[in-house]
Structure formats: structure tokens, C-alpha cells
Design an enzyme around this catalytic site. Sequence first.
Site, PDB file in Angstrom:
ATOM      1  N   LYS A  80       0.772  -1.203  -0.127  1.00 20.17           N
ATOM      2  CA  LYS A  80      -0.028   0.006  -0.072  1.00 20.17           C
ATOM      3  C   LYS A  80       1.023   1.062   0.083  1.00 20.17           C
ATOM      4  O   LYS A  80       1.794   1.299   0.694  1.00 20.17           O
ATOM      5  CB  LYS A  80      -0.614  -0.130   1.313  1.00 20.17           C
ATOM      6  CG  LYS A  80      -2.017   0.983   1.373  1.00 20.17           C
ATOM      7  CD  LYS A  80      -2.877   0.882   2.526  1.00 20.17           C
ATOM      8  CE  LYS A  80      -3.865   1.890   2.676  1.00 20.17           C
ATOM      9  NZ  LYS A  80      -4.728   1.499   3.928  1.00 20.17           N
ATOM     10  N   SER A 155      -9.676   1.714   2.947  1.00 18.11           N
ATOM     11  CA  SER A 155      -8.964   2.502   2.246  1.00 18.11           C
ATOM     12  C   SER A 155      -7.460   1.706   1.398  1.00 18.11           C
ATOM     13  O   SER A 155      -7.386   2.095   0.365  1.00 18.11           O
ATOM     14  CB  SER A 155      -8.203   3.408   2.988  1.00 18.11           C
ATOM     15  OG  SER A 155      -7.188   2.822   3.838  1.00 18.11           O
ATOM     16  N   SER A 179      -9.706  -0.954   7.049  1.00 14.78           N
ATOM     17  CA  SER A 179      -9.230  -0.842   6.047  1.00 14.78           C
ATOM     18  C   SER A 179      -8.500  -1.995   5.221  1.00 14.78           C
ATOM     19  O   SER A 179      -8.337  -1.853   3.927  1.00 14.78           O
ATOM     20  CB  SER A 179      -8.311   0.514   5.961  1.00 14.78           C
ATOM     21  OG  SER A 179      -8.926   1.591   6.091  1.00 14.78           O
TER      22      SER A 179
END
Lengths: 502, 495
Positions: A80, A155, A179
Site C-alpha cells: 500500500k 482504504s 481498511s
Amino acid sequence: MTDALDMTATQLRDAIAAGDVSAGEATRACLDAIERTDGQLACFNEVYADRATQQADRIDQRLAAGESVGALGGVPVAVKDNMCTAYGRTTCASRMLAEFRAPYTATAVTKLEAAGAVILGKTNMDEFAMGSSTEHSAVAPTRNPWDTSRVPGGSSGGSAAAVASRQCPAALGSDTGGSIRQPAALCGVVGFKPTYGRVSRYGLVAFGSSLDQIGPVTRDVRDAALLSAVIAGHDPHDSTSIDRPVPDYAADVHTPVEPLRIGMPREWFTDALDGEIAAALRRAAKTYERHGAELVHVSLPHSRIDVADDGALSSYAVSCYYIVCMAEASSNLARYDGVQYGHRTDQAGGDIVEMLCRSRAEGFGEEVKRRVMLGTYTLSAGYYDAYYNKALKVRRLIARDFQQAFERCDVLLCPATPSVAFELGSKTDDPMAMYLQDIYTNSLNLAGLPGLSLPIALSDSGLPIGMQLIGPALGEQTVLRAARMYETISDAADHKPSVTAS
Amino acid sequence: MSDDVIITPIIGLEIHVELATATKMFCRCANRFGDEPNTHVCPVCLGLPGALPVMNAAAVELAMTVALALDCTVPDFTKWDRKGYYYPDLPKNYQISQYDLPLGARGRLAVPVTGDDGVVTTKTVRVKRAHLEEDAGKNIHDRGAGTGVDLNRAGVPLLEIVSEPDMNGVAELLAYARAMQRLVRWLGASEANMQMGQMRFEPNINLNIESGGRTYKTPIVEVKNLNSFRALERTCAFEIQRQTAEWRKDPEGFSLETLGKQNRGYDDAGEKTVFQREKEEAHDYRYFPDPDLVPVTISDDWRETVGGTIGELPLARRQRFCDAYGLAPAEADALTQDAATGDLLDAAVATGAEPKRCVNLLLGRGAAMANERDCAIGALGVTGVALGALAQMIDAGEVNATAGEKIFAALADGDADSPRQIAERDGLLAVRDSGQLAAWVDAAIAANPQAVADATGDGKKQKKAFGFLMGQVMQKSRGAAQPSEVQKLLSEKLS
């Protein structure tokens, strides 16, 4: 090379070790998959094609020389875009850090590489991990590979969509209020958030420091165990990391938990939950029961979800969570001022206060600004006790509920999300609706517990439905083994999304 | 009206002390002053995204040492809080500090204060709290265009010691500040060098005025970042004078009730303070517990171990020197400015030497040399054994006082020989052979008839001439004659 793309990380590692496929081939296959499909999906903010290829070739050379190449030897992994790497950019999908190059690498990423993983690139996310749809990315919204008109969740939407679409076998995400688990559920993959402190946060760009935790996104539970074992452990650079030995999660993930007592929190199986998801979860519970598990009803009173007359949902956990994470975020994001690094306005005219204000106004997106402002408000003199201090008290009550529940069961079985993947743009004008995506996931961040989401069914509309399993603190093994049990007795993981690289 | 006006200054002081640790408070960068900007920095003290602080236990121990020496309560449990404010030299735009659970609370420091009459009294100043935090960096304006930021200092451990408003004048304030400097140096907690910014002051000052049966309080003024004793002194003297004048102009309006607290800055050139802002406009620091750090648990064992390293403190030692060694208060003061000098004295006395004789050497040649070298007397390099031996030789009349000072100087210059070896080597042993002394006296008398005439006369030159002849004899002995013996012999010969 579609074979390699369909393999799990474990299968690929074994195939590489056996010489059935080279690390270089595997990495090139992923790079090619990204090339072919990422135009539609926007999973990656940056791809390290040259570096990854070289890394993979080096693995092949070491294998040829008879060296052992680690638990992830040659497996391509995406991370990420909020994990620092000493190569490439670390942008948090924010204009603020669009050109930021970290001089150091996050501990979790260092551990992946030390175990032989090949880092493919950085995946898209909601800006600074604030959001549940990846629409708050300053780069582009990521699309759900099952239906590109829908969001992948967030996210860690880029990581989930990349793994679901076979761009790569595994990725790292970060989970502050859901997330990892929510996008994994919406994309039909496995997402695991370990116990708070199990994985070092050093190098993870902070959002809510007391909640943030790095974890894997994979296509099966075995891979989640494999990656977790690699990245977990105490780090002298993170005082909040837990100093306890890390079991080899992958080695015993196949051992069923026997006897297994599954707790069903009655507060979460109410009318507030989508009927199709509720039915799928009950079927999953029955499946467990048929295989010898005992189902018990437990209560999480402070995570109760209330439905108002107009249908609006609310929960202490959501209120508490947003107060805590926004307060911490307002402080964590104070450093982005354009002085040392990050976006600096060219409109300041020599005034430091104006430079600072404009740089932040230009560099942050709307959702980040909203959270920084709300967080600043809750920490302000005169409001601290009413908001932040009260939230800390509620947080302790929520944690105590879980403790009491785990006196009667080994894992909790519950929803991961209130609905399946929703249409892009359908919640962007309603922050509260977006915040309620966390309603089943953020309680355990407040309690610091491990939680895993795995796909259990497809909805009538053909979208994945996730189930969340929650364990007690440091109960990673129990959660992984219980999840693996379900995976081996069901066939939910066999479905494939419409956009796949393989 | 002015006849019955009693003005009492009410002064409190915040002192910031940089601790003398090898590394910074929350990272392992060197804690060093004076190097090229931004050479002791890392992701943590630069406040880079994703970096995390890790507590330096050595800093906590030094801070605990000071807190315990100040008689503070050191709690079982303390924690770290974030203090939020935006400033370019603060990389995270928050400072890691301690808000509601300081490392030390409710202590006191006894301070010797010399009054206008020269009498030394002891004033006890209460310490409200002592907490640990990280220092900020420094803005630099003298390198090229614009402002630069040097972050070498960012993250250096900083102990903030807050007094109660117990000081009632400039003399007490300065005495307290100096006593604190001496204490932290004594404990090895800080070099407390003002020029290097290792010790900084923030006084708050107002006046309590009794007049016409009423009590008036003037607005409390806080002055930030004073980095010299002189600035501290000037600031407070100026404020007392200014507030007195303001109050006389408008006794009702110029009050704490009306105007509250104010921030003023010190104007070095004008030696005055200038208005900055009302306290009410001050920052809201939005303190909250730092989630990146774990709370600190202080066990009884840890507290006792740290407390056990403190030893005798300056005032106790001063008293002991007066009582046990029979020193005058001024002598005891001079010997307790630092720990090493008193340690040296104790070591010399332990060899069996007479304290007074050792003190004469330390405060004579010793003080002069220490002054030249800008170091403590105890840091000159003379050992307790050598000092003790030398003092005993002087006491026994084996060397005279002048020779003793020469030997002391040689020792301080690094002479490796013992005092006796030096005396023998350099012919400094006192000459007791009366035949030899008589010969030198006779020679001096023979060579200086005019002086002899003056010395034996009644004129005003008598004393001077006698002294001259003494000097001649001492010169011939190359300093080795015992002056009392010479004086006796010379008197006899001239009578």
C-alpha cells in the site's frame, strides 16, 4: 504465464523453489498483468518494474546457486502506498506527498524483502487511509474487478483489487478501522488485521496511531498466515510493537480448532444488516456447526447498532472510533506544512503562516481536511473531556465487552461490511454513510484485536460477500485456523471476478 | 500616600535544561552542539512520515536524578503527551512533552542568598513540577537568503523545571537560577552552558502592592527564552520598575484582574521588555497522550537506584565544610561551586592533611589557575594524594608557603613527580641549617649598607628597608629559606 497468476503465494513460492516457474517469470507475469488491466482498475500508483525484475532475477541466481531464498522466495507482493520505501515514492495517494521519496524502508516491507518477496509497486488507497472506497485518492479511484462501476472498498482498495484481479498473489494493506477487511470483503479476497502491535508500524505513514496496523491481503487463508508470519514481530523502532515470539502461523494453519466455539454477537445480527449478507453468514455458521463447531450467542453491548426511525444507523463504536482516529490524525498530519518536504504552495509571498496554511489547503483533499478539522476541534481546550476523554472511556468499555465475550467462545463470527460493493459516487456526498461502512470492523481496532475477513458467497448481483472472524488479543493462530477450516469445507474461494489478468 | 506603599515582587521561574545524554530523547542521533547544521538528524528527529519515537531511558534517569535531588515526588507512573503548535523549527508541529503527569512534582531547592548587607541567608524555593520533553530545532537567519532550519537540536532531551512564584526580588531570583545551574552540573545532568543554550529562563513577574489598607496585584508578565543571567537580571529589574511606574499612573486599571497575563519579550539592545501578546491569545496546545509511546512505569527499585547515585548536595557539603573543617562560609561557598573541587579537598584531608592548609592552596594558586583555564579548581589535575602530601609538607615546615604554591602549580601543569620529589628536584625544601641562614643574612647586610642604615633608624623608611633586606635573603636562598626564621635572624643581627 496465466498459471503463475492463478497461483497463491504459497503455491508460487513452492513452484519457484521446485523450478517449475522462475521468479523472473512470475514477476514479469505480474508486471504484464498490471500493464494489461490496471488501465481499467487503477490499483497501482507506482510500479517498480526494473527493480522488481532485478530482484526476481537475483532470487533465481541464488536458487541456481543452491541458496535458500526465504519463506516468500520470488513471490511478487504489492504494498500500500502508505508504507515507506527507500526507493520510489510514498505518496499516501495525496497531493501533499505526490513527490515524496522516503530515505528509509518500513520494517514490514524490509521483512518481506528479507523473506525473498519481490516488491512490485505501491497500491492505491484513500488519501492518508481516510475512506472506505478508494475514491478519496488524489490519483484516481480504484475500480472493483467484479464490477468496474463499483468501488473496491477502502482504504486499502488498491491492494484488494490487485489481488482479486490476479495482478499479484498478495499485497500489504493497513487497517485503522476496517481498511484491510472491508475492501477484502468487497473484492472477494482474504484480508487480515493482526493484533495491534503484532506488526511494526515503523515506516507506516500514521493515520490513527493507536489503531493502525499492517496486514496481508491474499487469495486464501494459508497465504494470510504465511505473510503474517513474515511481517510480525517486535521492532526496536516501534515501542508499541509487542515483544513476544511469533508462532509459525503457516505451519499449523491447517490444524482445525477443536473444539471450536463460535460466538455470534447478537447486536450485529439485527435488521440493520443487509438480509442477503445475514443469510450468507447464517449459512456459514451452520456449515461450521455441521463440522463440529458449537455456536454460542454473545453480547457486545457497546458495539450495538441503533436504527433511527428514518433508518439512519448509529453506534457508540463508530462515534468513539471517529473521535479517536480524527484526533490522532489531526496531530499526525500536522507535520505536513511544506517546510521540510511535501507540497509547498508557490502563492505564499514570503509569509510563513500563509505558506503553511496554503500548502495544507492545496495539498490535502476534502476528506483529510474534514478529519483534521474535526480532530482539532475534539482536542481543543474545553472540548477535550466531552469528546476525546469520553471516547477513551467508551473505548475501554468496548474492549471489555470483547474480553467478556471471549470467555465463552474462541472466535466471533460476524459481518465484515453492512452491504456488498456499492456504486462509485454513491456515498461521496454523504460522509456519514461512508463512515458507516466501518460499523462492523472498527470496534476491534478500538479493542486492538485480530480480525480476518474471507469471502463466503456471492450475492444475487454476483458480488462477493465477506465474513469476519475476530479473535482475542494475540489470537492470530486461532483466527487463521478457524478461517482455514471454513475455506477447506466450502468452495467460496473458487469464484473469479470479471476483470482478471489470468 | 507613598509613605505606606509596600511593594513586593512576586517572581516564578521556568528553567529549561538540556540534559547531557550521548543521544537524543527519542532517537539515537548524537546530542551535540556546534556542528554543521542538520548533521545529527534521522527520520525520527526530522519528523518524517512513518517514523516513530523510542524513549531514551538515560534521559529519564538524568531527569529523575534532578527531580529527586529537588525533593520532588517521582510518580510510579508517567506518560508522554503531544503538545501541538506550528513552528518551522518543530518538525512534527507537535512537541513530545509531559502534561498532567510530570516526572517530578512538589519539590524544593534551598538557595543561599547574599543580602545587601553581605549576610547570607537560605531561601527555600518550591518547585512545582519538573517534566521531560524534546527540544525544538533552531531557525537560522545568517546563512544566505531567507530562513534556514537546523534540526541538530531537535529531539535533544530537555528538562523543564517550574518554580512556584516564591522569589521576591532580583537577588533571590538570580540566586535560585545560579543554584539550579550548580545543581544540574553537580549531578552531571547538564553542562548548563548558557552560551550553548543548554540552560534557558522564562520568568513570570508581577507585584503585590499594599497601599492605603488595600492590596493591589499588577498583571503577571511572562518573558520567554532568556539565555543569560544578565538578561534574566535586567528583565526582572526592568519589569519591577516598569510595573511600579504603570501602577502609580493607574492603580485601578493596571491590575491583574483587568489585564490578566501578558507575554513580553526581552529586548537585548535596549535592556528592556516589549509587549508581545495577551496570555488569552496564547496557543491552545491540544495536549493528548502520545499513542506512539508506551507509558513509563517507575519501580521503587529504579527510583532508589537512581536516588542512590545523588550523594551529598552542595548546601549540605557547604555546611559540613564549615562545621567539620572550620572553614569560613565564603571559603566553603567557593569550594562547593562544583562537585570535583570539594571531592579533591575531601581526598586530601583523608590523607591526614590539615583542611585549612589544603584550602589555602586550593583558593590561592588553585583558584587563580582555574580562573585562567576557565575550569573548576577540582579539574586542574591535582590529585587528592598530592595535595594532601604538599599540605603536610608545608605544615611541617619542610617547604614554605611560596614554595608550596610553586609545587602546586607544577602539579597542576601535569608534573608527574610527587610534591617531595619536586621540592628536592627544584631546591624548594626549606633550609633549616642556621649556619647557612646566618651566612645569607650576613651577606645581605654587608652588601646593602644604606638599607641597613634605614632599617635600624626610626624613619618612615624603616619597615620598607627591613622588607628589602628580607627579600635579599630570600633571593639568595632561592626561596627555600623559611621566612619566619629569616625574620628572626635579621632582627637579631640588626638590633
